[in-house]
Design a protein around this motif. Structure first.
Motif, short mmCIF file in Angstrom:
data_model
loop_
_atom_site.label_atom_id
_atom_site.label_comp_id
_atom_site.label_asym_id
_atom_site.label_seq_id
_atom_site.Cartn_x
_atom_site.Cartn_y
_atom_site.Cartn_z
N ASN A 196 37.72 37.53 37.61
CA ASN A 196 38.28 36.53 36.69
C ASN A 196 37.53 36.43 35.36
OD1 ASN A 196 36.17 35.42 38.39
ND2 ASN A 196 36.75 33.37 37.78
N TYR A 197 38.24 35.86 34.38
CA TYR A 197 37.68 35.57 33.06
C TYR A 197 37.62 34.06 32.89
CZ TYR A 197 38.59 40.06 30.46
OH TYR A 197 38.59 41.34 29.95
N GLU A 198 36.49 33.55 32.41
CA GLU A 198 36.44 32.19 31.89
C GLU A 198 35.41 32.20 30.76
OE1 GLU A 198 33.01 31.88 32.92
OE2 GLU A 198 33.31 29.83 33.59
N MET A 199 34.81 31.05 30.43
CA MET A 199 34.02 31.05 29.20
C MET A 199 32.63 30.40 29.29
SD MET A 199 37.13 30.35 26.48
CE MET A 199 36.05 30.32 25.07
N GLU A 200 32.14 30.11 30.51
CA GLU A 200 30.85 29.41 30.61
C GLU A 200 29.90 29.89 31.70
OE1 GLU A 200 33.80 27.68 30.69
OE2 GLU A 200 33.86 26.84 28.68
N PRO A 257 38.22 38.30 23.01
CA PRO A 257 37.19 38.61 24.01
C PRO A 257 37.72 38.69 25.45
CG PRO A 257 36.37 37.03 22.43
CD PRO A 257 37.85 37.16 22.16
N GLN A 258 38.90 38.11 25.70
CA GLN A 258 39.51 38.24 27.03
C GLN A 258 40.67 39.26 26.99
OE1 GLN A 258 40.36 34.50 29.09
NE2 GLN A 258 38.54 33.53 28.24
N GLY A 259 40.65 40.13 25.98
CA GLY A 259 41.66 41.19 25.89
C GLY A 259 43.07 40.67 25.66
N ARG A 260 43.20 39.46 25.10
CA ARG A 260 44.54 38.90 24.80
C ARG A 260 44.87 39.26 23.35
NH1 ARG A 260 43.21 34.23 27.93
NH2 ARG A 260 44.86 33.83 29.45
N GLN A 261 45.98 39.99 23.15
CA GLN A 261 46.35 40.34 21.79
C GLN A 261 47.59 39.58 21.36
OE1 GLN A 261 46.61 44.53 20.84
NE2 GLN A 261 47.96 44.09 19.12
N VAL A 311 42.44 29.61 39.40
CA VAL A 311 43.17 30.54 38.53
C VAL A 311 44.43 29.84 38.02
CG1 VAL A 311 44.38 32.76 38.42
CG2 VAL A 311 42.36 32.53 39.89
N ILE A 312 44.58 29.81 36.67
CA ILE A 312 45.80 29.20 36.11
C ILE A 312 46.68 30.25 35.42
CG2 ILE A 312 44.79 26.89 35.83
CD1 ILE A 312 44.81 27.64 32.72
N ALA A 313 46.15 31.47 35.27
CA ALA A 313 46.95 32.54 34.66
C ALA A 313 46.56 33.85 35.33
CB ALA A 313 46.65 32.62 33.16
N ASN A 314 47.54 34.61 35.77
CA ASN A 314 47.20 35.93 36.31
C ASN A 314 47.59 36.98 35.27
OD1 ASN A 314 47.80 38.60 37.86
ND2 ASN A 314 46.34 37.43 39.10
N GLY A 339 35.96 24.75 36.96
CA GLY A 339 36.74 25.09 35.77
C GLY A 339 38.07 25.74 36.09
N THR A 340 38.72 26.22 35.04
CA THR A 340 39.95 27.00 35.20
C THR A 340 39.67 28.40 34.66
OG1 THR A 340 40.75 26.32 33.02
CG2 THR A 340 41.45 24.99 34.91
N CYS A 341 40.46 29.38 35.12
CA CYS A 341 40.17 30.76 34.69
C CYS A 341 41.43 31.61 34.72
CB CYS A 341 39.12 31.38 35.62
SG CYS A 341 39.72 31.68 37.30
N GLY A 342 41.29 32.83 34.20
CA GLY A 342 42.36 33.82 34.29
C GLY A 342 42.02 34.80 35.40
N GLY A 343 42.97 35.09 36.27
CA GLY A 343 42.74 36.02 37.39
C GLY A 343 43.01 37.44 36.94
N GLY A 370 35.26 33.80 23.78
CA GLY A 370 36.54 33.45 23.18
C GLY A 370 37.63 33.57 24.23
N PHE A 371 38.79 33.02 23.93
CA PHE A 371 39.91 32.99 24.89
C PHE A 371 40.87 34.16 24.64
CE2 PHE A 371 44.12 31.39 26.25
CZ PHE A 371 43.82 30.85 27.50
N PHE A 372 40.94 34.61 23.39
CA PHE A 372 41.93 35.63 23.04
C PHE A 372 41.29 37.03 22.99
CE2 PHE A 372 43.89 31.64 21.87
CZ PHE A 372 45.18 31.82 22.36
N1 URA Z 1 40.48 29.92 31.02
C1 URA Z 1 40.13 31.10 30.44
O1 URA Z 1 39.04 31.20 29.87
N2 URA Z 1 41.00 32.14 30.51
C2 URA Z 1 42.20 32.03 31.09
O2 URA Z 1 42.96 33.01 31.09
C3 URA Z 1 42.56 30.80 31.69
C4 URA Z 1 41.66 29.75 31.64
#
Ligand code: URA
Ligand code: R1P
Length: 292
Positions: free
Chosen positions: A239-243, A209-213, A264-267, A117-121, A205-207
């Motif tokens: 890292n954060y992802e969703m699965e 739940p991952q502390g994105r405001q 990691v696609i976003a730090n 997958g892809t994730c946030g670092g 969630g992507f926003f």
């Molecule tokens: N996928 C996520 O769940 N979070 C990210 O920041 C990037 C990819």
């Protein structure tokens, strides 16, 4: 007497395939690669030497084939732990339930499952492009709490330490985060020496739940600062992802081997993102195909 799985509990299509995936028992391989993005299935299967089956339904796209003599099935899950509940239960049913008699098979068949997958670092050493293999997953999603064996497969000491560190009470931590270690042997074989071995938080969630405001305020504006500073036995959350949490948890309960590897696609610390990752993720796919 063996338990009979009624038509409403184990839904089988008229062609003998399982309800959502549309895969038939004979097309299930022992080695399984899960990807979130249905488009990533073609990228994985483009490396296959032979293809025996391809089927698509909703976000679930599956291809079974061989790679260097290994029989592998790649399946897309779409986004989120709710879909992992569907995919894991359906592939486990394909492996371990006799569709003719609707009863559990005598001998347990163990599957090896790697999610790409892809994730946030979340750390300075997990910049864009880093490959992270989840040694441990933390579920902010609550899915595993619906299964009886949850406490027997979770790292309860780490769960308590994390909850204390976050200082969460009330709605935000209901249900409480759950902590699951991935299969140790599989992590060793997949991560080798060129991936970071990490602790991954899977979010519902992507926003928020991952502390994105964006426009609406968060329940805990300090969430990411706390997640980033959590330490357990000298290890930190990477890292954060969703699965990955539902995958690791259900695999443990079902007796399968599983882990997640992400690019990691976003730090989040550096505030940087890279949307042009398609070529680089192919190198991660090749590593997993060679090591699975
Ligand atoms: N996928 C996520 O769940 N979070 C990210 O920041 C990037 C990819
Ligand atoms: C969010 O953009 C999606 O990307 C990550 C998350 O886990 C979520 O599914 O993984 P995939 O690239 O595998 O979809």
């Amino acid at each position: 007497m063996k338990k009979y799985f009624a038509e409403s509990e184990l839904i089988i299509n008229s062609d003998g395939s399982i309800f959502h995936l549309h895969v038939k028992p004979e097309n299930l391989a022992d080695k399984i690669i899960l990807v979130g993005d249905p488009g990533r299935v073609a990228l994985v299967s483009s490396h296959f030497n032979t293809i025996e089956n391809e089927v698509e339904s909703r976000e679930f796209h599956s291809v079974t084939g061989t790679y260097c003599g290994k029989r592998i099935m790649v399946t897309s899950t779409g986004i989120g732990c709710d879909n992992i509940d569907i995919v894991m239960n359906e592939i486990d049913a394909l492996a371990n339930i006799d569709f003719e008699t609707r009863t559990e098979k005598e001998n347990h068949r163990q599957l090896e499952i790697v999610r790409i997958g892809t994730c946030g670092g979340l750390q300075m050493h997990t910049q864009e492009g880093t490959f992270i293999c989840s040694e441990t997953s933390i579920g902010f999603d609550g899915l595993l709490n619906f299964y009886e064996g949850r406490n027997s497969v979770c790292n309860l000491t780490m769960e308590r330490a994390l909850l204390n560190h976050l200082g969460w009470t009330g709605n935000i931590c209901a249900p409480a985060p759950y902590v699951i270690d991935a299969d140790e042997e599989l992590v060793k074989r997949i991560a080798q020496n060129d991936m970071v071995r990490g602790i991954t938080v899977a979010c519902g969630g992507f926003f928020g739940p991952q502390g994105r405001q964006l426009r609406i305020p968060l329940a805990d504006p300090r969430q990411n600062e706390k997640v980033e500073s959590f330490e357990f036995n000298g290890r930190c959350i990477t890292n954060y992802e969703m699965e990955s949490s539902a995958l690791a948890g259900l695999a443990k309960l079902m007796g399968h081997k599983a882990t997640t590897v992400c690019m990691v696609i976003a730090n989040r610390r550096a505030g940087k993102a890279n949307t042009g990752y398609k070529n680089h993720i192919d190198s991660l796919i090749r590593l997993v195909l060679d090591r699975i």
